[in-house]
Scaffold this active site. Structure first.
Site, PDB file in Angstrom:
ATOM      1  CG  ASP A  57      -2.044  -0.860   1.099  1.00 31.50           C
ATOM      2  OD1 ASP A  57      -2.042  -1.711   0.101  1.00 31.50           O
ATOM      3  OD2 ASP A  57      -2.446  -1.157   2.344  1.00 31.50           O
ATOM      4  CE  LYS A  93      -4.311  -5.802  -0.056  1.00 31.00           C
ATOM      5  NZ  LYS A  93      -4.523  -4.488  -0.930  1.00 31.00           N
ATOM      6  CG  ASP A 109      -7.631  -6.161  -3.763  1.00 35.25           C
ATOM      7  OD1 ASP A 109      -8.346  -6.411  -4.368  1.00 35.25           O
ATOM      8  OD2 ASP A 109      -7.351  -5.509  -2.320  1.00 35.25           O
ATOM      9  CG  LEU A 110      -6.141  -4.226  -9.937  1.00 38.80           C
ATOM     10  CD1 LEU A 110      -5.416  -3.638 -11.727  1.00 38.80           C
ATOM     11  CD2 LEU A 110      -5.552  -3.000  -9.530  1.00 38.80           C
ATOM     12  CE  LYS A 111     -11.574  -4.878  -2.358  1.00 43.11           C
ATOM     13  NZ  LYS A 111     -10.364  -4.549  -3.085  1.00 43.11           N
ATOM     14  CG  HIS A 126     -18.578  -4.744  -9.917  1.00 40.01           C
ATOM     15  ND1 HIS A 126     -19.685  -4.665  -8.754  1.00 40.01           N
ATOM     16  CD2 HIS A 126     -19.946  -5.037 -10.344  1.00 40.01           C
ATOM     17  CE1 HIS A 126     -21.281  -4.044  -8.479  1.00 40.01           C
ATOM     18  NE2 HIS A 126     -21.031  -4.951  -9.305  1.00 40.01           N
ATOM     19  CG  ASP A 127     -17.599  -3.177 -16.581  1.00 39.59           C
ATOM     20  OD1 ASP A 127     -18.340  -3.759 -17.095  1.00 39.59           O
ATOM     21  OD2 ASP A 127     -17.021  -2.474 -16.706  1.00 39.59           O
ATOM     22  CB  ILE A 128     -21.359  -6.505 -19.093  1.00 43.18           C
ATOM     23  CG1 ILE A 128     -19.864  -5.866 -19.905  1.00 43.18           C
ATOM     24  CG2 ILE A 128     -22.027  -5.526 -18.564  1.00 43.18           C
ATOM     25  CD1 ILE A 128     -20.645  -5.563 -21.242  1.00 43.18           C
ATOM     26  CB  THR A 140     -16.436  -5.618 -19.515  1.00 40.18           C
ATOM     27  OG1 THR A 140     -16.970  -5.154 -20.877  1.00 40.18           O
ATOM     28  CG2 THR A 140     -14.809  -4.490 -18.643  1.00 40.18           C
ATOM     29  CB  THR A 192     -14.920  -4.727   6.205  1.00 38.83           C
ATOM     30  OG1 THR A 192     -14.176  -3.891   5.308  1.00 38.83           O
ATOM     31  CG2 THR A 192     -15.108  -6.755   5.944  1.00 38.83           C
ATOM     32  NE  ARG A 247      -3.107  -3.188  12.251  1.00 41.36           N
ATOM     33  CZ  ARG A 247      -3.113  -3.473  10.979  1.00 41.36           C
ATOM     34  NH1 ARG A 247      -3.026  -5.130  10.777  1.00 41.36           N
ATOM     35  NH2 ARG A 247      -3.221  -2.421  10.473  1.00 41.36           N
ATOM     36  NE  ARG A 272      -2.726   0.256   8.071  1.00 46.41           N
ATOM     37  CZ  ARG A 272      -3.538   0.668   8.576  1.00 46.41           C
ATOM     38  NH1 ARG A 272      -3.869   1.978   8.830  1.00 46.41           N
ATOM     39  NH2 ARG A 272      -4.390  -0.048   8.701  1.00 46.41           N
TER      40      ARG A 272
HETATM   41  O1  C5P Z   1      -2.136  -2.163   6.911  1.00 48.15           O
HETATM   42  P1  C5P Z   1      -3.248  -3.304   6.839  1.00 48.15           P
HETATM   43  O2  C5P Z   1      -2.420  -4.397   7.497  1.00 48.15           O
HETATM   44  O3  C5P Z   1      -4.641  -2.685   7.700  1.00 48.15           O
HETATM   45  O4  C5P Z   1      -3.909  -3.375   5.905  1.00 48.15           O
HETATM   46  C1  C5P Z   1      -4.223  -4.199   5.250  1.00 48.15           C
HETATM   47  C2  C5P Z   1      -4.248  -4.353   3.596  1.00 48.15           C
HETATM   48  O5  C5P Z   1      -5.591  -4.697   3.564  1.00 48.15           O
HETATM   49  C3  C5P Z   1      -4.590  -2.907   3.148  1.00 48.15           C
HETATM   50  O6  C5P Z   1      -4.248  -3.194   1.634  1.00 48.15           O
HETATM   51  C4  C5P Z   1      -6.591  -2.742   3.320  1.00 48.15           C
HETATM   52  O7  C5P Z   1      -6.550  -1.965   1.642  1.00 48.15           O
HETATM   53  C5  C5P Z   1      -6.902  -4.403   2.885  1.00 48.15           C
HETATM   54  N1  C5P Z   1      -8.083  -3.902   3.548  1.00 48.15           N
HETATM   55  C6  C5P Z   1      -8.178  -4.097   4.597  1.00 48.15           C
HETATM   56  N2  C5P Z   1      -9.947  -5.055   5.393  1.00 48.15           N
HETATM   57  C7  C5P Z   1     -10.746  -5.258   4.205  1.00 48.15           C
HETATM   58  C8  C5P Z   1     -10.736  -5.407   3.162  1.00 48.15           C
HETATM   59  C9  C5P Z   1      -8.978  -5.100   2.936  1.00 48.15           C
HETATM   60  O8  C5P Z   1      -7.860  -4.112   5.278  1.00 48.15           O
HETATM   61  N3  C5P Z   1     -12.157  -5.124   4.837  1.00 48.15           N
END
Ligand code: C5P
Length: 239
Positions: free
Chosen positions: A13, A35, A62-64, A66-68, A71, A121, A182, A212
């Protein structure tokens, strides 16, 4: 059985290639899958993905989508041609779109795993109501999870809480990729619900996405190794 190394996905990220390369270098051999999401891909394009793959890393794109269906199938073909190992689509695209994505992936050489995102989420029950969806988030996650699985997707992106419910209701045989992980004792940052690698694996998660806690560690390689150890212990004690 997946090796612990293949279960850890480091979220790149960051905003640019220079920063991304620096992180990947500092992690070295301690992780092998990265990712690449909308921020980095939009800034740097597919070359970033090609560079990671040609340096021996695996990429979760991770580009998610969502289209027809047509595509999305085309986008999956392009991602497969880059050589990515995993990619995401929105289950709300419906079963025809999910099937088109799964078929495009399985017909490619790289055969990436297609992962479906169910309910973001960031959305609550009230947000779903506003969208005209009467179900609760929990019910909608299960419904879309089953839809994606039946359409041939290889897995789902889900929180650890959702993972436990999805495993109970849908059984095994598909991947669950969980962010918000974490290591024991780390700060939660802006994640409302965080779990340790152990809790996530116990809930039925197969792959963990960690950003992070690794990216911002004084020693990213050491942080990644420590998480990998936690995963290894969790997998072996789960049996
Ligand atoms: O820094 P961290 O460990 O929180 O990063 C988690 C990664 O997972 C980020 O790329 C974030 O966009 C992604 N993500 C998330 N929660 C979700 C879906 C995706 O933290 N529900």
């Amino acid at each position: 059985m997946l090796a612990a190394r293949d279960r850890l996905i480091v979220a790149l990220d960051v905003s640019g290639a220079a920063q991304a390369c620096q992180i990947v270098q500092s992690i070295g051999e301690a992780a092998s899958t990265y990712k690449v999401g909308k921020q980095l891909f939009t800034a740097e394009g597919p070359q970033m993905v090609r560079d990671l793959i040609s340096s021996g890393r695996k990429v979760f794109l991770d580009l998610k989508f969502h289209d027809i269906p047509n595509t999305v199938a085309g986008a999956v073909q392009s991602a497969s041609a880059l050589g990515v190992s995993m990619l995401t689509v929105h289950a709300l695209g419906g079963s025809k779109m999910l099937k088109a994505a799964a078929e495009a992936a399985s017909q490619s050489t790289a055969k990436p795993m297609v992962l479906a995102v169910t309910v973001l989420t960031s959305l609550s029950d009230a947000d779903l109501q506003e969208l005209g969806i009467a179900s609760s988030v929990a019910t909608q996650v299960l419904r879309l999870g089953a839809l994606a699985r039946n359409a041939g997707c290889g897995g789902l992106v889900a929180s650890a809480l959702e993972a436990a419910q999805l495993r109970r209701e849908l059984g095994g045989g598909f991947a669950i990729v969980t962010p918000g992980v974490r290591p024991s004792g780390a700060a939660a940052e802006d994640q409302a619900r965080v779990v340790t690698p152990r809790d996530a694996i116990a809930a039925g998660t197969t792959h963990l996405v960690v950003g992070r806690p690794i990216l911002e560690a004084a020693d990213p390689a050491k942080a990644a190794e420590a998480i990998m150890q936690e995963i290894e212990v969790a997998v072996s004690t789960r049996g």
